[in-house]
Design a protein around this motif. Structure first.
Motif, PDB file in Angstrom:
ATOM      1  N   GLY A 158       4.738 -50.055  29.858  1.00 50.36           N
ATOM      2  CA  GLY A 158       5.886 -49.157  29.790  1.00 50.36           C
ATOM      3  C   GLY A 158       5.442 -47.733  29.545  1.00 50.36           C
ATOM      4  N   GLY A 159       6.344 -46.797  29.861  1.00 44.78           N
ATOM      5  CA  GLY A 159       6.002 -45.379  29.696  1.00 44.78           C
ATOM      6  C   GLY A 159       7.119 -44.596  29.034  1.00 44.78           C
ATOM      7  N   GLY A 160       8.033 -45.318  28.341  1.00 46.09           N
ATOM      8  CA  GLY A 160       9.128 -44.640  27.631  1.00 46.09           C
ATOM      9  C   GLY A 160       8.743 -44.321  26.201  1.00 46.09           C
ATOM     10  N   ASP A 161       9.719 -43.865  25.417  1.00 49.62           N
ATOM     11  CA  ASP A 161       9.460 -43.531  24.010  1.00 49.62           C
ATOM     12  C   ASP A 161       8.987 -44.749  23.227  1.00 49.62           C
ATOM     13  OD1 ASP A 161       9.934 -40.792  23.788  1.00 49.62           O
ATOM     14  OD2 ASP A 161      12.093 -41.082  23.738  1.00 49.62           O
ATOM     15  N   THR A 162       9.566 -45.921  23.530  1.00 49.62           N
ATOM     16  CA  THR A 162       9.157 -47.122  22.799  1.00 49.62           C
ATOM     17  C   THR A 162       7.686 -47.409  23.073  1.00 49.62           C
ATOM     18  OG1 THR A 162      11.381 -48.027  22.946  1.00 49.62           O
ATOM     19  CG2 THR A 162       9.640 -49.586  22.453  1.00 49.62           C
ATOM     20  N   ALA A 163       7.286 -47.361  24.342  1.00 45.70           N
ATOM     21  CA  ALA A 163       5.890 -47.642  24.699  1.00 45.70           C
ATOM     22  C   ALA A 163       4.952 -46.656  24.008  1.00 45.70           C
ATOM     23  CB  ALA A 163       5.724 -47.565  26.214  1.00 45.70           C
ATOM     24  N   VAL A 181       1.328 -47.728  32.785  1.00 44.11           N
ATOM     25  CA  VAL A 181       2.505 -46.962  33.212  1.00 44.11           C
ATOM     26  C   VAL A 181       2.624 -47.115  34.721  1.00 44.11           C
ATOM     27  CG1 VAL A 181       3.532 -44.654  33.271  1.00 44.11           C
ATOM     28  CG2 VAL A 181       2.151 -45.348  31.307  1.00 44.11           C
ATOM     29  N   ARG A 182       3.766 -47.607  35.193  1.00 42.11           N
ATOM     30  CA  ARG A 182       3.837 -47.972  36.613  1.00 42.11           C
ATOM     31  C   ARG A 182       3.953 -46.790  37.571  1.00 42.11           C
ATOM     32  NH1 ARG A 182       9.699 -51.030  37.222  1.00 42.11           N
ATOM     33  NH2 ARG A 182      10.968 -49.382  36.337  1.00 42.11           N
ATOM     34  N   ARG A 183       4.339 -45.625  37.042  1.00 41.54           N
ATOM     35  CA  ARG A 183       4.401 -44.443  37.902  1.00 41.54           C
ATOM     36  C   ARG A 183       3.323 -43.451  37.460  1.00 41.54           C
ATOM     37  NH1 ARG A 183       9.659 -41.628  37.552  1.00 41.54           N
ATOM     38  NH2 ARG A 183      10.004 -42.505  35.477  1.00 41.54           N
ATOM     39  N   ASP A 184       3.291 -42.280  38.112  1.00 42.23           N
ATOM     40  CA  ASP A 184       2.293 -41.278  37.696  1.00 42.23           C
ATOM     41  C   ASP A 184       2.892 -40.273  36.714  1.00 42.23           C
ATOM     42  OD1 ASP A 184       3.922 -39.975  39.411  1.00 42.23           O
ATOM     43  OD2 ASP A 184       2.363 -39.300  40.804  1.00 42.23           O
ATOM     44  N   MET A 186       5.429 -40.217  32.896  1.00 36.50           N
ATOM     45  CA  MET A 186       5.982 -41.026  31.807  1.00 36.50           C
ATOM     46  C   MET A 186       7.396 -40.578  31.501  1.00 36.50           C
ATOM     47  SD  MET A 186       3.778 -41.676  28.475  1.00 36.50           S
ATOM     48  CE  MET A 186       2.041 -41.724  28.643  1.00 36.50           C
ATOM     49  N   GLN A 187       8.231 -41.546  31.157  1.00 38.30           N
ATOM     50  CA  GLN A 187       9.610 -41.230  30.796  1.00 38.30           C
ATOM     51  C   GLN A 187       9.723 -40.745  29.339  1.00 38.30           C
ATOM     52  OE1 GLN A 187      12.279 -44.033  32.721  1.00 38.30           O
ATOM     53  NE2 GLN A 187      13.425 -44.136  30.827  1.00 38.30           N
ATOM     54  N   ALA A 188       8.685 -40.990  28.544  1.00 37.46           N
ATOM     55  CA  ALA A 188       8.739 -40.637  27.117  1.00 37.46           C
ATOM     56  C   ALA A 188       8.945 -39.131  26.929  1.00 37.46           C
ATOM     57  CB  ALA A 188       7.427 -41.059  26.449  1.00 37.46           C
TER      58      ALA A 188
HETATM   59  P1  NDP Z   1      13.215 -46.603  28.551  1.00 36.09           P
HETATM   60  O1  NDP Z   1      14.224 -47.200  29.457  1.00 36.09           O
HETATM   61  O2  NDP Z   1      13.343 -45.198  28.120  1.00 36.09           O
HETATM   62  O3  NDP Z   1      11.756 -46.741  29.218  1.00 36.09           O
HETATM   63  C1  NDP Z   1      11.342 -47.943  29.797  1.00 36.09           C
HETATM   64  C2  NDP Z   1       9.953 -47.756  30.353  1.00 36.09           C
HETATM   65  O4  NDP Z   1       9.490 -49.026  30.853  1.00 36.09           O
HETATM   66  C3  NDP Z   1       9.880 -46.770  31.508  1.00 36.09           C
HETATM   67  O5  NDP Z   1       8.662 -46.085  31.468  1.00 36.09           O
HETATM   68  C4  NDP Z   1       9.938 -47.699  32.723  1.00 36.09           C
HETATM   69  O6  NDP Z   1       9.293 -47.171  33.843  1.00 36.09           O
HETATM   70  C5  NDP Z   1       9.150 -48.889  32.227  1.00 36.09           C
HETATM   71  N1  NDP Z   1       9.497 -50.126  32.912  1.00 36.09           N
HETATM   72  C6  NDP Z   1      10.727 -50.672  33.095  1.00 36.09           C
HETATM   73  N2  NDP Z   1      10.649 -51.841  33.764  1.00 36.09           N
HETATM   74  C7  NDP Z   1       9.329 -52.028  34.013  1.00 36.09           C
HETATM   75  C8  NDP Z   1       8.612 -53.038  34.669  1.00 36.09           C
HETATM   76  N3  NDP Z   1       9.232 -54.088  35.199  1.00 36.09           N
HETATM   77  N4  NDP Z   1       7.271 -52.917  34.759  1.00 36.09           N
HETATM   78  C9  NDP Z   1       6.639 -51.857  34.218  1.00 36.09           C
HETATM   79  N5  NDP Z   1       7.258 -50.855  33.568  1.00 36.09           N
HETATM   80  C10 NDP Z   1       8.598 -50.942  33.473  1.00 36.09           C
HETATM   81  O7  NDP Z   1      13.154 -47.565  27.284  1.00 36.09           O
HETATM   82  P2  NDP Z   1      12.581 -47.321  25.818  1.00 36.09           P
HETATM   83  O8  NDP Z   1      12.708 -48.649  25.165  1.00 36.09           O
HETATM   84  O9  NDP Z   1      11.268 -46.681  25.854  1.00 36.09           O
HETATM   85  O10 NDP Z   1      13.612 -46.304  25.121  1.00 36.09           O
HETATM   86  C11 NDP Z   1      15.013 -46.655  24.987  1.00 36.09           C
HETATM   87  C12 NDP Z   1      15.753 -45.540  24.244  1.00 36.09           C
HETATM   88  O11 NDP Z   1      15.333 -45.511  22.862  1.00 36.09           O
HETATM   89  C13 NDP Z   1      15.438 -44.162  24.861  1.00 36.09           C
HETATM   90  O12 NDP Z   1      16.611 -43.406  24.876  1.00 36.09           O
HETATM   91  C14 NDP Z   1      14.441 -43.584  23.895  1.00 36.09           C
HETATM   92  O13 NDP Z   1      14.510 -42.167  23.874  1.00 36.09           O
HETATM   93  C15 NDP Z   1      14.868 -44.209  22.538  1.00 36.09           C
HETATM   94  N6  NDP Z   1      13.718 -44.249  21.622  1.00 36.09           N
HETATM   95  C16 NDP Z   1      13.515 -43.135  20.870  1.00 36.09           C
HETATM   96  C17 NDP Z   1      12.419 -43.060  20.065  1.00 36.09           C
HETATM   97  C18 NDP Z   1      12.241 -41.803  19.289  1.00 36.09           C
HETATM   98  O14 NDP Z   1      13.071 -40.921  19.423  1.00 36.09           O
HETATM   99  N7  NDP Z   1      11.207 -41.713  18.471  1.00 36.09           N
HETATM  100  C19 NDP Z   1      11.432 -44.146  19.970  1.00 36.09           C
HETATM  101  C20 NDP Z   1      11.730 -45.279  20.836  1.00 36.09           C
HETATM  102  C21 NDP Z   1      12.835 -45.300  21.642  1.00 36.09           C
HETATM  103  P3  NDP Z   1      10.023 -46.129  34.818  1.00 36.09           P
HETATM  104  O15 NDP Z   1       9.996 -44.823  34.097  1.00 36.09           O
HETATM  105  O16 NDP Z   1       9.159 -46.173  36.013  1.00 36.09           O
HETATM  106  O17 NDP Z   1      11.406 -46.655  35.068  1.00 36.09           O
END
Ligand code: NDP
Ligand code: FAD
Length: 312
Positions: A158-163, A181-184, A186-188
């Motif tokens: 994953g590449g979001g904030d949680t990851a 991270v599946r793209r080039d 990150m969503q974080a």
């Molecule tokens: P997100 O939906 O933000 O991110 C999910 C990530 O997983 C993306 O990078 C996505 O890639 C990737 N992904 C999804 N499906 C797959 C797959 N099948 N294979 C590989 N990669 C995949 O979820 P989060 O849980 O990270 O965050 C949820 C919410 O909680 C957000 O609003 C976030 O801001 C919040 N949060 C805030 C924090 C903080 O403020 N400290 C800490 C943690 C969470 P792609 O981008 O390509 O779709």
């Protein structure tokens, strides 16, 4: 005749507790069903699975997620809300007062506030079912400190904030942490990306997907594919953590409320009203854009005020 409740709150994250505080202070005598490991998450919701929360107002030095949720629970009770540690099995919204179905017996209520949040998704590739909880987890904060992960090469998908947050946390325990991270990009958030970049133990593998996991009885290898070249590589792995987003907890509604195509509840405009009168939805169960504790709390406040207005 059996009592009819004014307000039943389903769920116990920041949205549910804020709704409980407001509804109790409005003397609506609300009852909250906080759930018992509902959707695999403890009562208190997603923040019980994290460490430091640094962006919730009022805590300039940050606060641990579980501690924040304990404070919210105490405030709900102090305000007069009743809290029951039980998961709602289903609801019947065909006529008001609505029926809420529980293992301990069904109850009726004039309004419902749905605050059931969302649950972490898992990736379904070869081997993940067999090795689930044998080196694979969807919660680094819950499991990362276990001895089995110490000084091992760890992976986060994953590449979001949680990851980003989980990779940073796991770097305390593993010999290295590789983010797939599946793209080039990150969503974080920029701040979280910077934290990852500053951490010498965290490696980001861009444009990479998980193909397969191997090991017996515990995870020992991951097979990773480079999306651009199509090449695969087998790497030693002592732990794998999914951080690929969440699924809204709406199954118990059995399609009785309008949802979008991914299961998030639809609310009308700037309100928390759902497609049934007197049924309100707040927090992550209806929000796939912001998904923050403070926005969940904000919509919890709105739901309680709207329930109060509905009842009067
Ligand atoms: P997100 O939906 O933000 O991110 C999910 C990530 O997983 C993306 O990078 C996505 O890639 C990737 N992904 C999804 N499906 C797959 C797959 N099948 N294979 C590989 N990669 C995949 O979820 P989060 O849980 O990270 O965050 C949820 C919410 O909680 C957000 O609003 C976030 O801001 C919040 N949060 C805030 C924090 C903080 O403020 N400290 C800490 C943690 C969470 P792609 O981008 O390509 O779709
Ligand atoms: P949730 O917190 O999801 O809680 C819902 C609760 O309802 C759960 O306890 C669940 O068990 C219960 N429930 C579900 N179904 C039922 C049922 N049928 N009956 C009874 N109960 C039920 N946000 C921030 O602002 N700052 C952060 O630092 C931050 N860090 C995060 C770290 C991680 C690892 C994660 C996953 C999220 C983080 N977030 C953060 C996001 C934040 O946790 C969520 O936005 C927020 O918790 C959503 O609150 P909620 O009340 O909608 O639901």
């Amino acid at each position: 005749m059996a009592t009819v409740e004014n307000v039943v709150i389903i769920g116990s994250g920041p949205a549910g507790h804020t709704a409980a505080i407001y509804a109790a202070r409005a003397v609506l005598n609300p009852v909250m069903y906080e759930g018992f490991m509902a959707g695999g998450v403890a009562a208190g919701g997603q923040l019980t699975t994290t460490t430091e929360v640094e962006n919730f107002p009022g805590f300039p030095s940050g606060i641990e997620g579980p501690a924040l949720m304990q404070l919210m629970r105490e405030q709900s009770i102090k305000s007069g809300a009743r809290i029951v540690t039980e998961t709602v099995e289903s609801v019947d919204l065909s006529e008001a007062p609505y029926e809420v179905r529980l293992a301990s017996g069904n109850i009726r209520t004039k309004t419902i506030i749905i605050a059931t949040g969302a649950t972490a998704k898992r990736l379904d590739v070869t081997g993940t079912d067999r090795l689930w909880q044998r080196g694979i987890s969807a919660c680094a904060v819950c499991d990362g400190a276990l001895p089995v992960f110490r000084d091992k090469p760890l992976f986060v998908v994953g590449g979001g904030d949680t990851a980003a947050e989980e990779a940073t946390y796991l770097s305390r325990f593993g010999s290295s942490v590789t983010m797939l991270v599946r793209r080039d990009v990150m969503q974080a958030s920029k701040a979280m990306q910077q934290r990852v970049a500053d951490n010498q133990k965290v490696i980001v593998r861009w444009s990479s997907t998980l193909e397969e996991v191997r090991g017996d009885p515990l995870l020992s290898e991951v097979v990773v594919r480079d999306v651009a070249s199509g090449d695969t590589e087998t790497l030693p792995a002592g732990g794998l953590f999914f951080a690929i987003g969440h699924q809204p907890n709406t199954e118990f509604l059995d399609g009785q409320l309008e949802m979008d195509d991914t299961g998030y509840l639809r609310t009308s405009g700037a309100s928390t009203a759902t497609s049934k009168p007197g049924v309100f939805a707040c927090g992550d169960v209806q929000d796939k854009v912001y998904r923050q504790a403070v926005t969940a709390a904000g919509t919890g406040c709105m739901a309680a005020l709207e329930a109060e207005r509905f009842l009067s």
